[in-house]
Every structure is written in C-alpha cells, then in structure tokens.
Enzyme design. Sequence first.
Site, mmCIF file in Angstrom:
data_model
loop_
_atom_site.group_PDB
_atom_site.id
_atom_site.type_symbol
_atom_site.label_atom_id
_atom_site.label_comp_id
_atom_site.label_asym_id
_atom_site.label_seq_id
_atom_site.Cartn_x
_atom_site.Cartn_y
_atom_site.Cartn_z
ATOM 1 N N CYS A 19 0.905 -1.194 0.136
ATOM 2 C CA CYS A 19 0.053 0.007 -0.003
ATOM 3 C C CYS A 19 0.937 1.381 0.104
ATOM 4 N N CYS A 73 -1.776 1.961 -2.879
ATOM 5 C CA CYS A 73 -2.724 2.693 -2.619
ATOM 6 C C CYS A 73 -2.087 4.261 -2.618
ATOM 7 N N LYS A 119 -0.350 5.406 -5.946
ATOM 8 C CA LYS A 119 -1.403 5.264 -6.997
ATOM 9 C C LYS A 119 -2.282 6.534 -6.725
ATOM 10 N N TYR A 121 -9.181 -3.368 -10.727
ATOM 11 C CA TYR A 121 -8.591 -2.210 -10.020
ATOM 12 C C TYR A 121 -7.464 -1.732 -10.639
ATOM 13 N N GLU A 139 -7.290 1.712 -13.018
ATOM 14 C CA GLU A 139 -6.289 3.035 -12.141
ATOM 15 C C GLU A 139 -5.445 3.457 -12.913
ATOM 16 N N HIS A 141 -26.296 20.606 0.962
ATOM 17 C CA HIS A 141 -26.496 20.967 -0.227
ATOM 18 C C HIS A 141 -25.498 22.277 -0.671
ATOM 19 N N GLU A 167 -25.570 14.367 -1.539
ATOM 20 C CA GLU A 167 -26.943 14.468 -1.140
ATOM 21 C C GLU A 167 -27.969 13.779 -2.139
HETATM 22 P P1 FAD Z 1 1.604 -6.180 2.149
HETATM 23 O O1 FAD Z 1 1.157 -4.645 2.295
HETATM 24 O O2 FAD Z 1 2.008 -6.557 0.529
HETATM 25 O O3 FAD Z 1 2.924 -6.270 3.107
HETATM 26 C C1 FAD Z 1 3.412 -7.538 2.780
HETATM 27 C C2 FAD Z 1 4.936 -7.184 3.416
HETATM 28 O O4 FAD Z 1 5.439 -8.495 3.607
HETATM 29 C C3 FAD Z 1 5.867 -6.665 2.076
HETATM 30 O O5 FAD Z 1 6.497 -5.625 2.789
HETATM 31 C C4 FAD Z 1 6.487 -7.683 1.733
HETATM 32 O O6 FAD Z 1 7.731 -7.475 0.853
HETATM 33 C C5 FAD Z 1 6.928 -8.586 2.904
HETATM 34 N N1 FAD Z 1 7.531 -10.034 2.707
HETATM 35 C C6 FAD Z 1 6.850 -10.894 1.877
HETATM 36 N N2 FAD Z 1 7.423 -11.952 2.363
HETATM 37 C C7 FAD Z 1 8.261 -11.815 3.451
HETATM 38 C C8 FAD Z 1 9.101 -12.704 4.082
HETATM 39 N N3 FAD Z 1 9.175 -14.100 3.849
HETATM 40 N N4 FAD Z 1 9.890 -12.224 5.001
HETATM 41 C C9 FAD Z 1 10.030 -10.789 5.460
HETATM 42 N N5 FAD Z 1 8.755 -10.016 4.661
HETATM 43 C C10 FAD Z 1 8.266 -10.456 3.661
HETATM 44 N N6 FAD Z 1 -5.979 -1.197 -1.284
HETATM 45 C C11 FAD Z 1 -6.809 -0.183 -0.909
HETATM 46 O O7 FAD Z 1 -7.594 -0.597 0.228
HETATM 47 N N7 FAD Z 1 -7.036 0.866 -1.410
HETATM 48 C C12 FAD Z 1 -6.380 1.328 -2.478
HETATM 49 O O8 FAD Z 1 -6.451 2.293 -3.115
HETATM 50 C C13 FAD Z 1 -5.390 0.128 -3.018
HETATM 51 N N8 FAD Z 1 -4.594 0.742 -3.921
HETATM 52 C C14 FAD Z 1 -3.780 -0.729 -4.686
HETATM 53 C C15 FAD Z 1 -2.876 -0.272 -5.794
HETATM 54 C C16 FAD Z 1 -2.045 -1.148 -6.214
HETATM 55 C C17 FAD Z 1 -1.451 -0.753 -7.347
HETATM 56 C C18 FAD Z 1 -2.054 -2.433 -5.784
HETATM 57 C C19 FAD Z 1 -1.174 -3.340 -6.101
HETATM 58 C C20 FAD Z 1 -2.819 -2.616 -4.302
HETATM 59 C C21 FAD Z 1 -3.768 -1.843 -3.921
HETATM 60 N N9 FAD Z 1 -4.525 -1.829 -2.903
HETATM 61 C C22 FAD Z 1 -5.240 -1.030 -2.297
HETATM 62 C C23 FAD Z 1 -4.401 -3.282 -1.963
HETATM 63 C C24 FAD Z 1 -3.357 -3.185 -0.986
HETATM 64 O O9 FAD Z 1 -2.267 -2.580 -1.216
HETATM 65 C C25 FAD Z 1 -3.286 -4.389 -0.250
HETATM 66 O O10 FAD Z 1 -4.508 -5.212 -0.004
HETATM 67 C C26 FAD Z 1 -2.398 -4.552 1.335
HETATM 68 O O11 FAD Z 1 -1.105 -3.751 1.059
HETATM 69 C C27 FAD Z 1 -2.296 -5.783 1.767
HETATM 70 O O12 FAD Z 1 -1.658 -5.792 3.000
HETATM 71 P P2 FAD Z 1 -0.884 -6.895 3.551
HETATM 72 O O13 FAD Z 1 -0.457 -6.737 4.893
HETATM 73 O O14 FAD Z 1 -1.413 -8.125 3.196
HETATM 74 O O15 FAD Z 1 0.509 -7.083 2.785
HETATM 75 P P1 NDP Z 2 -7.401 -8.950 -10.261
HETATM 76 O O1 NDP Z 2 -7.209 -10.194 -10.139
HETATM 77 O O2 NDP Z 2 -8.718 -8.160 -9.665
HETATM 78 O O3 NDP Z 2 -7.696 -8.750 -11.926
HETATM 79 C C1 NDP Z 2 -6.843 -9.144 -13.111
HETATM 80 C C2 NDP Z 2 -7.278 -8.743 -14.229
HETATM 81 O O4 NDP Z 2 -6.152 -9.314 -15.218
HETATM 82 C C3 NDP Z 2 -8.471 -9.203 -14.762
HETATM 83 O O5 NDP Z 2 -9.129 -8.014 -15.553
HETATM 84 C C4 NDP Z 2 -8.309 -10.443 -15.490
HETATM 85 O O6 NDP Z 2 -9.225 -10.687 -16.502
HETATM 86 C C5 NDP Z 2 -6.945 -9.873 -16.249
HETATM 87 N N1 NDP Z 2 -6.163 -11.139 -16.550
HETATM 88 C C6 NDP Z 2 -5.619 -12.073 -15.980
HETATM 89 N N2 NDP Z 2 -4.799 -12.977 -16.504
HETATM 90 C C7 NDP Z 2 -4.685 -12.479 -17.738
HETATM 91 C C8 NDP Z 2 -4.091 -12.829 -18.969
HETATM 92 N N3 NDP Z 2 -3.142 -13.772 -19.056
HETATM 93 N N4 NDP Z 2 -4.295 -12.045 -20.202
HETATM 94 C C9 NDP Z 2 -5.210 -11.050 -20.078
HETATM 95 N N5 NDP Z 2 -5.628 -10.289 -18.976
HETATM 96 C C10 NDP Z 2 -5.701 -11.295 -17.729
HETATM 97 O O7 NDP Z 2 -6.120 -8.166 -9.825
HETATM 98 P P2 NDP Z 2 -5.738 -6.574 -9.790
HETATM 99 O O8 NDP Z 2 -4.109 -6.741 -9.612
HETATM 100 O O9 NDP Z 2 -6.408 -5.648 -10.716
HETATM 101 O O10 NDP Z 2 -6.002 -6.504 -8.097
HETATM 102 C C11 NDP Z 2 -5.801 -7.091 -7.068
HETATM 103 C C12 NDP Z 2 -6.387 -6.756 -6.025
HETATM 104 O O11 NDP Z 2 -5.690 -5.481 -5.287
HETATM 105 C C13 NDP Z 2 -7.906 -6.345 -6.216
HETATM 106 O O12 NDP Z 2 -8.660 -7.448 -5.872
HETATM 107 C C14 NDP Z 2 -8.099 -5.227 -5.101
HETATM 108 O O13 NDP Z 2 -8.484 -5.853 -3.854
HETATM 109 C C15 NDP Z 2 -6.687 -4.593 -4.900
HETATM 110 N N6 NDP Z 2 -6.612 -3.249 -5.193
HETATM 111 C C16 NDP Z 2 -7.212 -2.246 -4.592
HETATM 112 C C17 NDP Z 2 -7.496 -1.129 -5.101
HETATM 113 C C18 NDP Z 2 -8.266 -0.133 -4.437
HETATM 114 O O14 NDP Z 2 -9.097 -0.286 -3.296
HETATM 115 N N7 NDP Z 2 -8.745 0.977 -5.036
HETATM 116 C C19 NDP Z 2 -6.731 -0.519 -6.358
HETATM 117 C C20 NDP Z 2 -5.787 -1.805 -6.750
HETATM 118 C C21 NDP Z 2 -5.934 -2.945 -6.069
HETATM 119 P P3 NDP Z 2 -10.510 -11.679 -16.264
HETATM 120 O O15 NDP Z 2 -11.570 -10.890 -15.677
HETATM 121 O O16 NDP Z 2 -10.791 -12.203 -17.726
HETATM 122 O O17 NDP Z 2 -9.754 -12.847 -15.265
#
Ligand code: FAD
Ligand code: NDP
Length: 514
Positions: free
Chosen positions: A78, A83, A86, A220, A224, A489, A494
């Site tokens: 995140c 997050c 992004k 997502y 985004e 408003h 609203e």
């Molecule tokens: P993480 O935050 O992924 O933390 C895991 C940590 O463990 C990492 O630092 C990793 O390096 C470390 N680690 C892994 N393996 C080991 C190991 N063996 N030993 C020690 N450390 C290790 N969520 C939202 O709510 N709002 C958003 O707007 C949003 N936007 C997102 C945008 C993107 C592009 C992505 C990819 C995700 C987004 N998410 C968003 C999802 C959110 O980031 C994740 O759901 C959240 O970070 C999960 O938290 P976590 O604690 O499970 O793992």
């Molecule tokens: P998702 O698993 O939600 O989506 C993957 C996307 O890639 C789908 O559109 C899927 O299509 C497509 N896809 C998968 N494999 C292929 C392939 N081989 N060729 C072409 N297209 C493919 O993953 P995201 O990485 O987008 O998100 C992961 C999670 O991260 C989300 O579930 C969300 O919880 C979290 N997140 C939250 C955000 C927020 O809160 N604003 C922002 C970003 C991430 P198909 O539908 O056909 O399988």
Amino acid sequence: MAAFYSRHRLKHWCSFGFQLPKRNLTAGKFDYDLVVIGGGSGGLACSKEAAQLGQKVAVLDYVEPSVRGTKWGLGGTCVNVGCIPKKLMHQAALLGSAMKDAKKYGWQIPEPVSHDWATMAEAVQNYVRSLNWGHRVQLQDRKVKYLNMKGSLVDEHTIRCVNARGKEMTVTARNVVLATGGRPKYPTHVPGALEFGISSDDLFWLKESPGKTLVVGASYVGLECAGFLTGIGLDATVMVRSIALRGFDQQMSRLVTEYMEAYGTRFSWGCVPKKVEKLPSGLLQVTWTDTQSRQEHQETFDSVLWAVGRSPETKTLNLKQVGVKLNGDTGKVIVADDERTSVPNIYAIGDIAQSRPELTPTAIHAGRLLARRLAGDSSKLMDYDNVPTTVFTPLEYGCVGLSEEEAERRYGKDNIEVYHAFYKPLEFTVAERDASQCYIKVVCERDGGQRVLGLHFTGPNAGEVTQGFALGFQCGFTYAQLRETVGIHPTCAEELTKINITKRSGLDATVTGC
Ligand code: FAD
Ligand code: NDP
C-alpha cells in the site's frame, strides 16, 4: 468477575490520566510472544497493537526486488507500490482535468500546458520514503523489534531469518502471524512478458515517463493505472480479456469504462496478448489476438504494464512442511474466522489469506483485532461483510454491499427494489463537463423495511461519499432511513438521500432542478 471489575476500574483511572500497567505476557521459553512475518498494512498494525498491549513482538519485513529490480522500504504494498503512490498519481491526473475546468471558471492558463513525469515521480517517491521512515520510528516507539530480514518457518514456533547479505539467525515465538501480502503476476506463457514488461511494482518508481503504454488487465490495478496515465497526457490502452472490473456491479463497471473511453483511454475489448518483442528502435512490439474474430493485431508501445492479478507470497515460507494448509488453486493460506491457520499458533492476515478482500483497511483492522485476541484483551472477530471500496479511475466508483446481479442471485429479481438516479455534479455545470456516467444506485430488499443491500456511486470524491454511507451499512439502514437523512447542499452525496425512482417503474432517472 473480580478480575474484570479491577481491570474496568483501571481503565476508568486511565481516563483521568493514570497509566494502565502494561500486561507483560513475557515471552517465557520463547524469544517473543509474537513474531509477525511481513511489515505491510496488516503486519505493522498487528505488531504495533500487540506491543501496545504488553506483548514482546518482532516484525520481519524484507522486500524482494521486482523482476525489473525495483526495490523499496518498510510499509508493504500500500505504502510503496499501491494505494499511496497510486492515489497521488490519480490526484496528478485530476489536477490536469481541473486545469481544463479552471479556464471556464476564468483562470488564465498559458498554453500549452504539459506534465513532467520526473517531477511528479520524485515528489511521490519522496513522500513514500517519508512514510517508510515514519513506520520505522513508530515501531521503535512502540518497542517492536524490526528485523529487515526474510522469514520462513522451521517449525511452528521457530522462524529462520535471512538478511540481504545472507546472514542467518533463528527466533522463536509463542504465536506467529503471516502477513506477507502478494506480488504482481506475469503471464509467463507470453514470450517477452517478463523480459520487456513492467508491473505496478515498477510503475510508481520509474524515473522517466513510461510513454505510450499498453496496460494488460482490466480490474482495479489496470483501470486505475491506465486512468492516471491518460490523465497526465500519455497514450494509454487497456487490453481486456473478458469484462472489466469482474466481481463489481457490471452496470457501474460499464459507466466507469465508458467515461474512460470518452476521456481518452483506448480499450481493446476481448483481446489477449500473444508476444512482446523489442525492436531495434527500443520500442516494444506487441502482438495480440482478438478472441472473437481470431485475428492477430500488432502495435508498438514504449511500455507494457502487466496488471493481470497478484499471487500471494506463500511459496518461500516453508508452510506445507510445517503443516499450514494452502488453497491448491490460489496458493493462499486457508484461515478460520479468527484468522487461525491449520496450525493452532500460526495465523494469517491480509492479502495472503484465502477469501479476504485484498484491501488495506481490512488487513489493518484484521491485524489489530487479532493482536487484541492474542493478548487476551478481546474476543472480537473481524467482520468481512459489507467492506466499502473505491476504484480510483478518472470517474471514481465507490460501493458497499451487493452488486445488483448478486442481490438478484441471492434474493430473486422480484424481491429486490433498485432505486437509481443520473445526476450532474454542480462542478461539472460551469465547466461544461459531460455527466452522462454520474450515476447512483441503491439496491434494497423489496418488502419489509426495505433494508439497503448495496449502494453504488460514480462521481467526484466517490471514496469520501461511500465512506460516510458505509456507516449506515454497518447499522443495517433501510431505504426509509436513507430518505429521512437530511442532505448537505450542494453536494453529490446528497443525491443519495433524494433517490426515489425505481428501475422497475421505467421512469426517467435523470435528476432535474436543485
Ligand atoms: P503487504 O502490504 O503487501 O505487505 C507484505 C509485506 O511483507 C511486504 O513488505 C513484503 O515485502 C513483505 N514480505 C513478503 N514476504 C516476506 C518474508 N518472507 N519475510 C519478510 N517479509 C516479507 N487497497 C486499498 O485499500 N486501497 C487502494 O487504493 C489500493 N490500491 C492499490 C493499488 C495497487 C497498485 C495495488 C497493487 C494494491 C492496492 N491496494 C489497495 C491493495 C493493498 O495494497 C493491499 O491489500 C495491502 O497492502 C495488503 O496488505 P498486507 O499486509 O496483506 O500485505
Ligand atoms: P485482479 O485479479 O482483480 O484482476 C486481474 C485482471 O487481469 C482481470 O481483468 C483479468 O481478466 C486480467 N487477466 C488475468 N490474466 C490475464 C491474462 N493472461 N491475459 C489478459 N488478461 C488477464 O487483479 P488486480 O491486480 O487488478 O487487483 C488485485 C487486488 O488488489 C484487487 O482485488 C483489489 O482488492 C486490490 N486493489 C485495490 C485497489 C483499490 O482499493 N482502489 C486498487 C488496486 C488494487 P479476467 O476478468 O478475464 O480474469
């Protein structure tokens, strides 16, 4: 009862400024009461809360560089590659739109206006670094031992820790929490995908603009990223294999992508990538197949961003050998309602746990509640129902509860009432912006008190709007209570309190007047 009474009295004293004595559960025969593997959203919240409650805690966090070699600091997905960067880049894009609006509001802005990626990226990256530092300080303040080491299990109480230089040690813990999150997937069957593509782990740390970008995946992350790339003036195309935003209300999903198309993002619907080649010019030539016509297409891009989902970081934790059961398909850890894995003293939270929303607030909340239960301070479980979320696309989409499709599936089409409205945000009027996709939908039970089952909103500040109404959801609010809520408003929110046209009526749902 006496114990409860005295603890209750202690809490009462605290409200007068007395310090509640920390219950030190002491690690006893173990080095720590709790070792958390993974210092992201869930792991940091869990470890800090446990330490606050008197437990002896260590947290391991180690970032394996991305395929491209991108690295970052403490805080997890995140903070570093999710997050935060992004949302800041989304904000950069919104400012671009605001600048266009500003002219209509009388601002004299010299043309041409251009965007500089390097300036944005440096500012965002510096902010992220400040958060990395903040997390380190917080761990220190709360007396959580931070180990910048990669962890894996030796047995249910022993963790092997290895640092970047290969130095090893072991620590023991009464309880272990796995919170290692996930990493982007690559379509390894596509030649050139790994060699030439990037993922969201790289995008936010690029020093140079990615230029003309193909984003593969339409959930997502894909939408985004494509949204903010378009918003800062880059040529962005989304390749959609099937539908966009799978799992979300599909009417809302169509509004989001229609707006993006109108805003300049290109979409290749029903297409899958076949190969990526690097041309002598340095451009990437992508070949893809249209799954309907079976025809092949080619185009060149500066960057290819894979947004095809994420894999849980469970492979190197040695889980199977210790007896922690995984889901064979997803690789995620199977957990009970109390986050316990198949090994009684090992728990899993956040993105690596099966059937949990992959969202930061759920990981944080689950982590805190787990820490309280482990410290014997509470028995409260995390409620994963009705988690609100927002997709930060150019037209933001916020929702909580069931999609219309899911409500129909669970309750039957005849047993739900769908109220809806097309509205025009006031800020769009003077700016002469098209509001065709600004829409609200409230899905209710049809009979009885008309309990609200799902609430959906596209428009400006959807996250802020949805967050407020999520409280109503927690309280099980009804359509009547929504209508009794006095609006503020003039706002977009609203419109939710005024919603009165049912889909069933077939009446025009366009909001007119004030
Ligand atoms: P993480 O935050 O992924 O933390 C895991 C940590 O463990 C990492 O630092 C990793 O390096 C470390 N680690 C892994 N393996 C080991 C190991 N063996 N030993 C020690 N450390 C290790 N969520 C939202 O709510 N709002 C958003 O707007 C949003 N936007 C997102 C945008 C993107 C592009 C992505 C990819 C995700 C987004 N998410 C968003 C999802 C959110 O980031 C994740 O759901 C959240 O970070 C999960 O938290 P976590 O604690 O499970 O793992
Ligand atoms: P998702 O698993 O939600 O989506 C993957 C996307 O890639 C789908 O559109 C899927 O299509 C497509 N896809 C998968 N494999 C292929 C392939 N081989 N060729 C072409 N297209 C493919 O993953 P995201 O990485 O987008 O998100 C992961 C999670 O991260 C989300 O579930 C969300 O919880 C979290 N997140 C939250 C955000 C927020 O809160 N604003 C922002 C970003 C991430 P198909 O539908 O056909 O399988």
